[in-house]
Design a protein around this motif. Structure first.
Motif, mmCIF file in Angstrom:
data_model
loop_
_atom_site.group_PDB
_atom_site.id
_atom_site.type_symbol
_atom_site.label_atom_id
_atom_site.label_comp_id
_atom_site.label_asym_id
_atom_site.label_seq_id
_atom_site.Cartn_x
_atom_site.Cartn_y
_atom_site.Cartn_z
ATOM 1 N N ARG A 100 31.748 24.927 -21.951
ATOM 2 C CA ARG A 100 32.636 24.735 -20.803
ATOM 3 C C ARG A 100 33.698 25.829 -20.850
ATOM 4 O O ARG A 100 34.346 26.019 -21.858
ATOM 5 C CB ARG A 100 33.296 23.364 -20.874
ATOM 6 C CG ARG A 100 32.363 22.198 -20.668
ATOM 7 C CD ARG A 100 33.157 20.921 -20.540
ATOM 8 N NE ARG A 100 33.768 20.564 -21.825
ATOM 9 C CZ ARG A 100 33.391 19.540 -22.559
ATOM 10 N NH1 ARG A 100 32.393 18.775 -22.171
ATOM 11 N NH2 ARG A 100 33.991 19.273 -23.693
ATOM 12 N N PRO A 101 33.865 26.555 -19.730
ATOM 13 C CA PRO A 101 34.865 27.638 -19.729
ATOM 14 C C PRO A 101 36.296 27.114 -19.769
ATOM 15 O O PRO A 101 36.537 25.950 -19.500
ATOM 16 C CB PRO A 101 34.582 28.376 -18.415
ATOM 17 C CG PRO A 101 33.873 27.399 -17.562
ATOM 18 C CD PRO A 101 33.143 26.451 -18.454
ATOM 19 N N SER A 156 33.649 23.086 -25.697
ATOM 20 C CA SER A 156 34.619 23.899 -24.963
ATOM 21 C C SER A 156 34.742 25.253 -25.652
ATOM 22 O O SER A 156 34.454 25.389 -26.852
ATOM 23 C CB SER A 156 35.972 23.208 -24.931
ATOM 24 O OG SER A 156 35.880 21.982 -24.244
ATOM 25 N N GLU A 157 35.170 26.232 -24.873
ATOM 26 C CA GLU A 157 35.384 27.570 -25.466
ATOM 27 C C GLU A 157 36.357 27.459 -26.628
ATOM 28 O O GLU A 157 37.307 26.671 -26.601
ATOM 29 C CB GLU A 157 35.933 28.516 -24.402
ATOM 30 C CG GLU A 157 34.850 29.151 -23.566
ATOM 31 C CD GLU A 157 35.351 30.359 -22.764
ATOM 32 O OE1 GLU A 157 36.396 30.220 -22.113
ATOM 33 O OE2 GLU A 157 34.694 31.406 -22.792
ATOM 34 N N GLN A 212 31.988 31.171 -27.272
ATOM 35 C CA GLN A 212 32.403 31.702 -25.981
ATOM 36 C C GLN A 212 31.465 31.178 -24.910
ATOM 37 O O GLN A 212 30.340 30.755 -25.206
ATOM 38 C CB GLN A 212 32.333 33.245 -26.018
ATOM 39 C CG GLN A 212 33.180 33.874 -27.086
ATOM 40 C CD GLN A 212 32.910 35.358 -27.208
ATOM 41 O OE1 GLN A 212 31.783 35.778 -27.408
ATOM 42 N NE2 GLN A 212 33.959 36.157 -27.055
ATOM 43 N N TRP A 213 31.917 31.253 -23.667
ATOM 44 C CA TRP A 213 31.102 30.786 -22.553
ATOM 45 C C TRP A 213 29.746 31.496 -22.553
ATOM 46 O O TRP A 213 28.711 30.912 -22.237
ATOM 47 C CB TRP A 213 31.845 31.027 -21.240
ATOM 48 C CG TRP A 213 31.067 30.594 -20.048
ATOM 49 C CD1 TRP A 213 30.898 29.334 -19.567
ATOM 50 C CD2 TRP A 213 30.311 31.457 -19.187
ATOM 51 N NE1 TRP A 213 30.096 29.347 -18.456
ATOM 52 C CE2 TRP A 213 29.716 30.631 -18.204
ATOM 53 C CE3 TRP A 213 30.084 32.833 -19.148
ATOM 54 C CZ2 TRP A 213 28.913 31.161 -17.183
ATOM 55 C CZ3 TRP A 213 29.297 33.352 -18.131
ATOM 56 C CH2 TRP A 213 28.715 32.505 -17.171
ATOM 57 N N THR A 229 26.311 30.186 -24.058
ATOM 58 C CA THR A 229 25.458 29.206 -23.388
ATOM 59 C C THR A 229 24.016 29.700 -23.398
ATOM 60 O O THR A 229 23.712 30.773 -22.879
ATOM 61 C CB THR A 229 25.917 28.991 -21.936
ATOM 62 O OG1 THR A 229 27.221 28.425 -21.950
ATOM 63 C CG2 THR A 229 24.966 28.068 -21.192
#
Lengths: 113, 116
Positions: A112-113, A14-15, A82-83, A86
């Protein structure tokens, strides 16, 4: 034969989570170490590199890696992902007197945002 | 050009046909590398050119694979009698130097080869 192992094939975070991607190599001599990143739809690009000196290397976008010679490791870290992180991450090793760089199999990072 | 370019970006061919993949390195870069990227396999070294020295062909998987570099610049990777297991993304990279004074490799966008 020289080899590079990336044990995590796919990491999902997750972020704001902290990240550590493992990289181990098999060669015992003097080595140069790299992390490359491939964002979706983009070219492979250099994230950071270690040749000599301070074993803690700072790279772009807040990434860092620590060379631990006794453990034959060069793990990649980021305190808060951060997203946009990725991507697929590749560790690579080259003996200082060689020309052929050996890449690991890569770790796919999904945020995951 | 500003970066490493490769052509074609995509190639679909039938089993048994020959294919040629092209790489234009960054101007002035003396070292050029070819890699193959297969799903879950990482980057597999194929061949390396450095200036006028004999190329390091130790990574070529079979004698169906060959590469040349004309005039120290453009390189062509040729795969003869393609097989389905040749399907992959073929990446080219160039760097200023190599070996002990290793320089960063700059990668091209790759050629996605599909053998039917």
């Amino acid at each position: 034969a020289q080899s590079v192992s990336q044990h995590n094939h796919h990491v999902i975070l997750s972020e704001a989570a902290s990240l550590e991607l493992g990289c181990n190599y098999s060669y015992g001599g003097t080595v140069n170490l790299f992390w490359y990143v491939q964002y979706p739809g983009q070219h492979l690009q250099l994230l950071l590199k270690y040749f000599s000196g301070d074993p803690l290397v700072k790279g772009i976008k807040g990434f860092e890696a620590e060379f631990i010679k006794s453990k034959f490791s060069f793990n990649l870290r980021k305190p808060s992902v951060q997203w946009s992180d990725t991507a697929e991450y590749f560790c690579a090793v080259i003996r200082s007197s060689a020309s052929k760089i050996i890449f690991g199999s890569g770790t796919r990072l999904s945020i995951r945002p | 050009g500003a970066g490493v370019s490769q052509s074609p970006s995509n190639k679909v061919t039938e089993k048994g046909k020959d294919v040629e993949l092209r790489c234009d390195p960054i101007s002035g870069h003396t070292a050029l590398y070819w890699y193959r990227q297969s799903l879950g396999q990482g980057l597999e070294f194929l061949i390396y050119f450095q200036g006028n020295s004999a190329p390091d062909k130790s990574g070529l998987p079979s004698d169906r694979f060959s590469a040349e570099r004309t005039g120290g610049s453009v390189s062509t990777l040729t795969i003869q009698r393609t097989q389905q297991e040749d399907s992959a993304v073929y990446l080219c990279a160039s760097s200023l130097l190599a070996g002990e004074h290793y320089n960063e490799q700059f990668f091209g966008p790759g050629t996605r080869l599909t053998v039917l």
